[in-house]
Scaffold this motif. Structure first.
Motif, short mmCIF file in Angstrom:
data_model
loop_
_atom_site.label_atom_id
_atom_site.label_comp_id
_atom_site.label_asym_id
_atom_site.label_seq_id
_atom_site.Cartn_x
_atom_site.Cartn_y
_atom_site.Cartn_z
N ALA A 54 -7.02 -0.11 -1.53
CA ALA A 54 -6.00 -0.74 -0.69
C ALA A 54 -6.07 -0.07 0.68
O ALA A 54 -6.23 1.15 0.78
CB ALA A 54 -4.61 -0.57 -1.28
N VAL A 55 -6.02 -0.88 1.72
CA VAL A 55 -5.99 -0.38 3.10
C VAL A 55 -4.61 -0.72 3.66
O VAL A 55 -4.23 -1.90 3.68
CB VAL A 55 -7.11 -1.00 3.96
N ASN A 56 -3.89 0.30 4.06
CA ASN A 56 -2.52 0.13 4.57
C ASN A 56 -1.67 -0.68 3.59
O ASN A 56 -0.94 -1.59 3.98
CB ASN A 56 -2.54 -0.49 5.97
N GLN A 57 -1.83 -0.36 2.30
CA GLN A 57 -1.06 -0.91 1.18
C GLN A 57 -1.35 -2.38 0.88
O GLN A 57 -0.57 -3.03 0.19
CB GLN A 57 0.43 -0.66 1.39
N ASP A 58 -2.48 -2.90 1.38
CA ASP A 58 -2.93 -4.25 1.02
C ASP A 58 -4.26 -4.12 0.28
O ASP A 58 -5.15 -3.41 0.74
CB ASP A 58 -3.14 -5.12 2.27
N PHE A 59 -4.38 -4.83 -0.85
CA PHE A 59 -5.65 -4.79 -1.58
C PHE A 59 -6.79 -5.14 -0.64
O PHE A 59 -6.65 -6.03 0.22
CB PHE A 59 -5.63 -5.77 -2.76
N ALA A 60 -7.92 -4.44 -0.81
CA ALA A 60 -9.04 -4.62 0.11
C ALA A 60 -10.36 -4.57 -0.66
O ALA A 60 -10.53 -3.75 -1.57
CB ALA A 60 -9.02 -3.53 1.17
N GLY A 61 -11.28 -5.43 -0.26
CA GLY A 61 -12.61 -5.44 -0.84
C GLY A 61 -13.55 -4.53 -0.05
O GLY A 61 -13.16 -3.93 0.96
N PRO A 62 -14.80 -4.44 -0.49
CA PRO A 62 -15.77 -3.55 0.15
C PRO A 62 -16.02 -3.86 1.62
O PRO A 62 -16.35 -2.96 2.40
CB PRO A 62 -17.05 -3.75 -0.65
N ASP A 63 -15.84 -5.10 2.02
CA ASP A 63 -16.13 -5.49 3.40
C ASP A 63 -14.89 -5.42 4.31
O ASP A 63 -14.96 -5.74 5.49
CB ASP A 63 -16.74 -6.88 3.46
N ALA A 64 -13.76 -4.97 3.77
CA ALA A 64 -12.54 -4.86 4.57
C ALA A 64 -12.70 -3.77 5.63
O ALA A 64 -13.21 -2.69 5.35
CB ALA A 64 -11.34 -4.55 3.68
N PRO A 65 -12.29 -4.03 6.85
CA PRO A 65 -12.44 -3.02 7.91
C PRO A 65 -11.49 -1.85 7.72
O PRO A 65 -10.40 -2.00 7.16
CB PRO A 65 -12.10 -3.80 9.19
N VAL A 66 -11.94 -0.68 8.16
CA VAL A 66 -11.10 0.52 8.19
C VAL A 66 -11.18 1.13 9.58
O VAL A 66 -12.20 1.01 10.27
CB VAL A 66 -11.51 1.56 7.12
#
Length: 83
Positions: A56-68
Motif C-alpha cells: 500500500a502506498v499512502n494507505q491505498d493498495f498498490a501494484g508493482p508499477d505504482a509510483p513512489v
C-alpha cells in the motif's frame, strides 16, 4: 520515505518500520522492492517471493508499477484473508 512491515515480513526483516532514502532510479513499488531487498539478508528473505507480498502506498493498495516518491508511506504485508 517511511516503509512499514507487517506480520512475517516484520519478523524476517527485524523491523516494524524504517526511514529510507532510495536513489532517484527508484520510481515505483517494484524498484523500491529491489532497493529494499539489497539492504540486508533479512530484507532479501522477506522479498524472495514477491508474489505473496502486498503493498500500500499512502494507505491505498498498490501494484508493482505504482509510483513512489520521497515522503510517501509504503507498507508491505502478506495477503489478507477474511471470513
Amino acid at each position: 520515505m517511511r516503509v512499514l512491515y507487517f506480520a512475517w515480513l516484520r519478523q524476517k526483516i527485524g523491523l516494524a518500520e524504517e526511514e529510507v532514502a532510495p536513489p532517484e532510479s527508484v520510481r515505483d513499488v517494484a524498484s523500491l522492492i529491489d532497493f529494499l531487498a539489497a539492504r540486508s539478508p533479512g530484507h532479501a528473505e522477506a522479498f524472495a517471493n514477491r508474489a505473496v507480498v502486498r503493498c500500500a502506498v499512502n494507505q491505498d493498495f498498490a501494484g508493482p508499477d505504482a509510483p513512489v516518491h520521497a515522503g510517501d508511506e509504503v507498507a508491505f504485508f502478506p495477503p489478507v484473508t477474511g471470513g
